[in-house]
Design a protein around this motif. Structure first.
Motif, short mmCIF file in Angstrom:
data_model
loop_
_atom_site.label_atom_id
_atom_site.label_comp_id
_atom_site.label_asym_id
_atom_site.label_seq_id
_atom_site.Cartn_x
_atom_site.Cartn_y
_atom_site.Cartn_z
N VAL A 32 0.89 -1.37 -0.13
CA VAL A 32 -0.18 -0.04 -0.10
C VAL A 32 0.80 1.29 0.08
N ALA A 33 0.40 2.46 -0.64
CA ALA A 33 1.10 3.62 -0.52
C ALA A 33 0.55 4.40 0.73
N ALA A 34 1.24 4.67 1.45
CA ALA A 34 0.92 5.33 2.84
C ALA A 34 1.36 6.91 3.00
N VAL A 35 0.65 7.53 3.60
CA VAL A 35 1.00 8.74 4.11
C VAL A 35 1.26 8.50 5.83
N MET A 51 4.05 8.75 0.38
CA MET A 51 4.68 7.63 -0.64
C MET A 51 4.00 7.94 -1.92
N ASP A 52 4.65 7.46 -3.07
CA ASP A 52 4.33 7.89 -4.36
C ASP A 52 3.18 6.92 -4.50
N GLY A 53 2.21 7.46 -5.11
CA GLY A 53 0.78 6.80 -5.43
C GLY A 53 -0.34 7.13 -4.28
N ALA A 122 -3.40 4.63 4.73
CA ALA A 122 -2.93 4.19 3.46
C ALA A 122 -3.91 3.21 2.85
N GLY A 123 -4.47 2.22 3.53
CA GLY A 123 -5.43 1.27 2.78
C GLY A 123 -6.63 1.14 3.53
N LEU A 125 -8.61 0.23 7.40
CA LEU A 125 -8.11 0.73 8.54
C LEU A 125 -7.16 -0.23 9.45
N GLU A 126 -7.35 -1.48 9.02
CA GLU A 126 -6.56 -2.68 9.66
C GLU A 126 -5.16 -2.46 9.26
N GLN A 127 -4.93 -2.05 7.82
CA GLN A 127 -3.70 -1.98 7.42
C GLN A 127 -2.87 -0.63 8.22
N ASP A 128 -3.80 0.31 8.29
CA ASP A 128 -3.48 1.48 8.95
C ASP A 128 -2.73 1.30 10.18
#
Length: 145
Positions: A32-35, A51-53, A122-123, A125-128
């Protein structure tokens, strides 16, 4: 006479960069592209990476998650269930500028004291949450949601 000053620990520049680097590695691993935003113990932005994207809309969300976690000393992932069960609490939280009750904001603690927080958008909520927990653990201890 007591001292009029209070001493607080705060995340250093180098530690904030370690948090960012750890978050980027975990986001890449998850695809995933995260901030990622890191704030000090007062909720002031210390380090940031987009991140890019990643979506532009994620910039403010990541910062708000980090601020929210530092301001309350709690992982933001804890709030969803609490606000769902207590409408007065939900209304109160939504009235505070900069508060984001979505998973992905995690306090960073050192020796039991919050020194900062990380917010990730990023993606899912679990990924964040996973990225934020991993990043916070890179320099201190994260409080699980």
């Amino acid at each position: 006479m007591s001292s009029p000053a209070v001493t607080r620990l705060s995340i250093s520049d180098s530690a904030a960069q370690q948090v960012i680097e750890s978050a980027i590695r975990e986001a890449q691993r998850l695809g995933v592209a995260a901030v990622v935003a890191v704030v000090d113990e007062s909720g002031v932005l210390k380090a940031f990476h987009r991140m890019d994207g990643s979506l532009l809309s994620m910039v403010q969300v990541a910062q708000d998650k980090a601020f929210s976690s530092a301001a309350t000393r709690l992982p933001t992932g804890m709030w969803f269930e609490a606000t769902r069960q207590d409408k007065v609490f939900e209304f109160g939280i939504s009235a505070i500028k900069g508060i984001c009750p979505l998973a992905g904001g995690v306090p960073i603690s050192l020796d039991g004291q919050v020194i900062g927080a990380v917010g990730v958008s990023a993606g899912t909520l679990e990924q964040d949450e996973q990225i934020a927990q991993t990043a916070a653990a890179a320099v201190g201890s994260a409080q699980p949601a």
